[in-house]
Structures are given as structure tokens and as C-alpha cells.
Design a protein around this motif. Structure first.
Motif, mmCIF file in Angstrom:
data_model
loop_
_atom_site.group_PDB
_atom_site.id
_atom_site.type_symbol
_atom_site.label_atom_id
_atom_site.label_comp_id
_atom_site.label_asym_id
_atom_site.label_seq_id
_atom_site.Cartn_x
_atom_site.Cartn_y
_atom_site.Cartn_z
ATOM 1 N N ARG A 1 -10.307 4.651 -10.522
ATOM 2 C CA ARG A 1 -9.444 5.702 -11.076
ATOM 3 C C ARG A 1 -8.168 5.223 -11.746
ATOM 4 N NH1 ARG A 1 -9.556 11.054 -7.316
ATOM 5 N NH2 ARG A 1 -11.696 10.850 -6.534
ATOM 6 N N LEU A 2 -7.617 4.098 -11.309
ATOM 7 C CA LEU A 2 -6.329 3.669 -11.875
ATOM 8 C C LEU A 2 -6.537 3.074 -13.273
ATOM 9 C CD1 LEU A 2 -4.653 1.999 -8.741
ATOM 10 C CD2 LEU A 2 -4.294 4.310 -9.620
ATOM 11 N N SER A 3 -5.654 3.428 -14.186
ATOM 12 C CA SER A 3 -5.764 2.911 -15.550
ATOM 13 C C SER A 3 -5.404 1.424 -15.561
ATOM 14 C CB SER A 3 -4.806 3.670 -16.455
ATOM 15 O OG SER A 3 -3.468 3.307 -16.129
ATOM 16 N N PRO A 4 -5.839 0.694 -16.617
ATOM 17 C CA PRO A 4 -5.462 -0.724 -16.715
ATOM 18 C C PRO A 4 -3.945 -0.914 -16.658
ATOM 19 C CG PRO A 4 -7.151 -0.193 -18.329
ATOM 20 C CD PRO A 4 -6.750 1.107 -17.689
ATOM 21 N N ASP A 5 -3.183 -0.004 -17.290
ATOM 22 C CA ASP A 5 -1.716 -0.112 -17.251
ATOM 23 C C ASP A 5 -1.187 0.026 -15.829
ATOM 24 O OD1 ASP A 5 -1.442 -0.560 -19.875
ATOM 25 O OD2 ASP A 5 -0.677 1.440 -20.414
ATOM 26 N N GLN A 6 -1.736 0.996 -15.107
ATOM 27 C CA GLN A 6 -1.303 1.194 -13.710
ATOM 28 C C GLN A 6 -1.611 -0.064 -12.890
ATOM 29 O OE1 GLN A 6 -3.413 4.975 -12.900
ATOM 30 N NE2 GLN A 6 -1.581 5.587 -11.766
ATOM 31 N N GLN A 7 -2.789 -0.651 -13.148
ATOM 32 C CA GLN A 7 -3.181 -1.832 -12.373
ATOM 33 C C GLN A 7 -2.256 -3.014 -12.665
ATOM 34 O OE1 GLN A 7 -7.135 -2.499 -11.369
ATOM 35 N NE2 GLN A 7 -7.860 -0.479 -11.947
ATOM 36 N N THR A 8 -1.897 -3.166 -13.951
ATOM 37 C CA THR A 8 -0.984 -4.265 -14.307
ATOM 38 C C THR A 8 0.368 -4.054 -13.656
ATOM 39 O OG1 THR A 8 -2.099 -4.389 -16.427
ATOM 40 C CG2 THR A 8 0.004 -5.540 -16.259
ATOM 41 N N SER A 9 0.866 -2.813 -13.698
ATOM 42 C CA SER A 9 2.201 -2.613 -13.133
ATOM 43 C C SER A 9 2.169 -2.743 -11.613
ATOM 44 C CB SER A 9 2.831 -1.302 -13.621
ATOM 45 O OG SER A 9 2.536 -0.256 -12.756
ATOM 46 N N LEU A 10 1.042 -2.386 -10.999
ATOM 47 C CA LEU A 10 0.915 -2.601 -9.546
ATOM 48 C C LEU A 10 0.992 -4.092 -9.199
ATOM 49 C CD1 LEU A 10 -1.904 -0.312 -8.076
ATOM 50 C CD2 LEU A 10 0.486 -0.430 -7.369
ATOM 51 N N GLU B 1 0.832 -1.215 0.000
ATOM 52 C CA GLU B 1 0.000 0.000 0.000
ATOM 53 C C GLU B 1 0.861 1.258 0.000
ATOM 54 O OE1 GLU B 1 -3.968 -1.764 2.256
ATOM 55 O OE2 GLU B 1 -2.550 -0.587 3.439
ATOM 56 N N GLU B 2 1.794 1.325 0.935
ATOM 57 C CA GLU B 2 2.573 2.570 1.094
ATOM 58 C C GLU B 2 3.546 2.795 -0.051
ATOM 59 O OE1 GLU B 2 4.415 2.544 4.956
ATOM 60 O OE2 GLU B 2 2.489 2.575 5.989
ATOM 61 N N GLY B 3 4.151 1.708 -0.513
ATOM 62 C CA GLY B 3 5.194 1.858 -1.530
ATOM 63 C C GLY B 3 4.657 1.879 -2.945
ATOM 64 N N HIS B 4 3.446 1.338 -3.150
ATOM 65 C CA HIS B 4 2.969 1.173 -4.526
ATOM 66 C C HIS B 4 1.558 1.703 -4.767
ATOM 67 C CE1 HIS B 4 6.615 -1.059 -5.322
ATOM 68 N NE2 HIS B 4 6.401 -1.715 -4.196
ATOM 69 N N LEU B 5 0.567 1.164 -4.024
ATOM 70 C CA LEU B 5 -0.823 1.573 -4.305
ATOM 71 C C LEU B 5 -1.048 3.066 -4.049
ATOM 72 C CD1 LEU B 5 -3.830 0.794 -5.005
ATOM 73 C CD2 LEU B 5 -4.173 0.562 -2.538
ATOM 74 N N PHE B 6 -0.657 3.541 -2.864
ATOM 75 C CA PHE B 6 -0.937 4.941 -2.524
ATOM 76 C C PHE B 6 -0.231 5.909 -3.483
ATOM 77 C CE2 PHE B 6 -1.732 3.783 2.284
ATOM 78 C CZ PHE B 6 -2.850 3.069 1.917
ATOM 79 N N PRO B 7 1.051 5.688 -3.802
ATOM 80 C CA PRO B 7 1.695 6.600 -4.761
ATOM 81 C C PRO B 7 0.995 6.617 -6.128
ATOM 82 C CG PRO B 7 3.363 5.332 -3.586
ATOM 83 C CD PRO B 7 2.033 4.750 -3.201
ATOM 84 N N GLU B 8 0.501 5.461 -6.587
ATOM 85 C CA GLU B 8 -0.222 5.445 -7.872
ATOM 86 C C GLU B 8 -1.517 6.240 -7.761
ATOM 87 O OE1 GLU B 8 0.749 4.459 -10.877
ATOM 88 O OE2 GLU B 8 2.639 3.808 -9.993
ATOM 89 N N LEU C 1 -11.468 3.187 -0.056
ATOM 90 C CA LEU C 1 -10.215 3.448 -0.765
ATOM 91 C C LEU C 1 -9.998 2.524 -1.974
ATOM 92 C CD1 LEU C 1 -8.035 5.624 0.038
ATOM 93 C CD2 LEU C 1 -6.550 3.640 0.364
ATOM 94 N N TYR C 2 -10.223 1.226 -1.802
ATOM 95 C CA TYR C 2 -9.975 0.306 -2.917
ATOM 96 C C TYR C 2 -10.966 0.527 -4.077
ATOM 97 C CZ TYR C 2 -6.778 -2.381 0.161
ATOM 98 O OH TYR C 2 -5.765 -2.794 0.994
ATOM 99 N N PRO C 3 -12.268 0.742 -3.783
ATOM 100 C CA PRO C 3 -13.164 1.050 -4.908
ATOM 101 C C PRO C 3 -12.719 2.308 -5.663
ATOM 102 C CG PRO C 3 -14.457 0.479 -2.974
ATOM 103 C CD PRO C 3 -13.026 0.574 -2.526
ATOM 104 N N ARG D 1 -0.857 9.860 -7.983
ATOM 105 C CA ARG D 1 -0.589 10.248 -9.362
ATOM 106 C C ARG D 1 -1.866 10.576 -10.122
ATOM 107 N NH1 ARG D 1 3.593 6.024 -10.378
ATOM 108 N NH2 ARG D 1 4.794 7.117 -8.793
ATOM 109 N N VAL D 2 -2.985 9.953 -9.739
ATOM 110 C CA VAL D 2 -4.238 10.262 -10.433
ATOM 111 C C VAL D 2 -5.112 11.213 -9.607
ATOM 112 C CG1 VAL D 2 -4.288 8.222 -11.910
ATOM 113 C CG2 VAL D 2 -5.310 8.094 -9.621
ATOM 114 N N GLY D 3 -4.474 11.939 -8.679
ATOM 115 C CA GLY D 3 -5.166 13.054 -8.036
ATOM 116 C C GLY D 3 -5.804 12.799 -6.683
ATOM 117 N N VAL D 4 -5.600 11.623 -6.093
ATOM 118 C CA VAL D 4 -6.127 11.413 -4.732
ATOM 119 C C VAL D 4 -5.133 12.071 -3.765
ATOM 120 C CG1 VAL D 4 -6.823 9.711 -2.994
ATOM 121 C CG2 VAL D 4 -7.191 9.232 -5.431
ATOM 122 N N PRO D 5 -5.608 13.028 -2.964
ATOM 123 C CA PRO D 5 -4.648 13.771 -2.135
ATOM 124 C C PRO D 5 -4.096 12.943 -0.989
ATOM 125 C CG PRO D 5 -6.884 14.457 -1.629
ATOM 126 C CD PRO D 5 -6.987 13.467 -2.755
#
Ligand SMILES: [Fe+2]
Ligand SMILES: [Fe+2]
Length: 184
Positions: A142-151, A58-65, A135-137, A68-72
Motif C-alpha cells: 500500500r505505501l507509495s515509493p515516495d512514502q517508502q523512501t521517506s520512511l 514502527e510507532e513513530g513512522h511506519l504505523f502513521p504512514e 502487516l509488513y506485506p 495515512r493510506v487507510g489502515v485503521p
């Protein structure tokens, strides 16, 4: 599997350990003998499975992504999640600190473990509820398919490099063993 789906599965394992900790706390408060080795195993599970593995994802990957798409981060849901992870670490440190005293049959140490375990359980249960329901919904939407794959790829890396292969199976066996020893 969506990256959030993997995290939801991990939440279920963490909630199982919280139920076990609650039973351990019941025993400690009743003055029963709770094996210190079991308390150590439970703390190790929380530290490695919940904190190092799950919270690292979560801290290293999900939250930073999500940022990037505007969640403060600050004054937003991510900031709240981060501060709850910190608070959780304090409860776990208190549990670990109490174990040597419990080995010496110290009642105050037993009480300290029990209250830290209950504090951890209450904190993490509502934390997990908020992540699952809000948070997960938000991430799924909001995350693009590419972002989800790289996550998902990053999560595999965490498993391999931080947690170590085979560790997950070991933790599942531990959950099963402790659930039998501390039935609901
Ligand atoms: Fe979290
Ligand atoms: Fe989580």
C-alpha cells in the motif's frame, strides 16, 4: 532496501535474544547461577534495540504512514500491534525489577525473571510473526515509493539520533557473546 526489510532484519536479532532469554530462564529455573550482568545486558538490549529503536520506527513512522493510506488504527491491526508493544514493556519492566533480588540469590526473583522472560518471548514471537506475515506485506503493497523512501530516511534518523552510532555493532557483539554463553 525497503523499510520493511530493515525491520525484518531487526526481528531476526530480537528473536535471537528471545532464544538467549529462554536459555537464561532454563538456568534460573534449574537453580543454576546465571550472571546478573548478563541478565542486565539482555534487558538493556531489549530496551534499546527492540523498544527504543525498532518499536520507535514502527510507532513513530511506519504505523502513521499506514494510517495515512487507510489502515485503521483502532480495532485494526495497528491497534493490536501497539497494545502488544505495551504488554511487552511490562514484561521487560518485570525482568528488570527481578535483577536486584537475583544478585542476592533470591529464588523468587529468579522465578519472576524467568516467567517474565518466557512471557516476553511468547508475546514477541507471535507479534513478529504477525508483522512479518500480515502487516509488513500490507505496508509493501500500500505505501507509495515516495512514502517508502521517506520512511527509510526516518529510520536512518532514528539510528543516528535515538540509538547512537556504533550501538548496533555493539549489540551484535553482545548477541554473539551471549549465544556462546547460553547455547541452544
Ligand atoms: Fe511491532
Ligand atoms: Fe516489529
Amino acid at each position: 532496501m525497503k523499510p520493511t526489510e530493515a525491520l525484518r532484519h531487526e526481528h531476526q536479532a530480537i528473536l535471537r535474544m528471545i532464544r538467549i532469554l529462554d536459555k537464561m530462564a532454563d538456568g534460573l529455573e534449574a537453580g543454576a547461577n546465571v550472571a546478573p550482568g548478563d541478565l542486565e545486558d539482555a534487558v538493556e538490549f531489549i530496551r534499546v534495540f527492540a523498544d527504543t529503536c525498532h518499536h520507535a520506527k514502527e510507532e513513530g513512522h511506519l504505523f502513521p504512514e499506514m494510517e495515512r493510506v487507510g489502515v485503521p488504527r483502532d480495532r485494526g491491526p495497528i491497534g493490536v500491534m501497539l497494545s502488544e508493544h505495551e504488554e511487552g514493556r511490562k514484561h521487560v519492566a518485570e525482568m528488570a525489577r527481578a535483577i536486584p533480588g537475583i544478585r542476592k540469590k533470591n529464588k523468587r526473583a529468579a522465578g519472576a525473571f524467568a516467567s517474565a522472560a518466557r512471557g516476553y518471548g511468547a508475546l514477541l514471537s507471535q507479534h513478529i510473526f504477525k508483522e512479518d506475515k500480515i502487516l509488513y506485506p500490507m505496508a509493501d503493497a500500500r505505501l507509495s515509493p515516495d512514502q517508502q523512501t521517506s520512511l527509510s530516511e526516518c529510520f536512518d534518523e532514528v539510528e543516528k539520533n535515538i540509538v547512537g552510532e556504533g550501538k548496533h555493532e555493539e549489540f551484535h557483539r553482545l548477541l554473539e557473546r551471549l549465544e556462546k554463553a547460553y547455547p541452544a
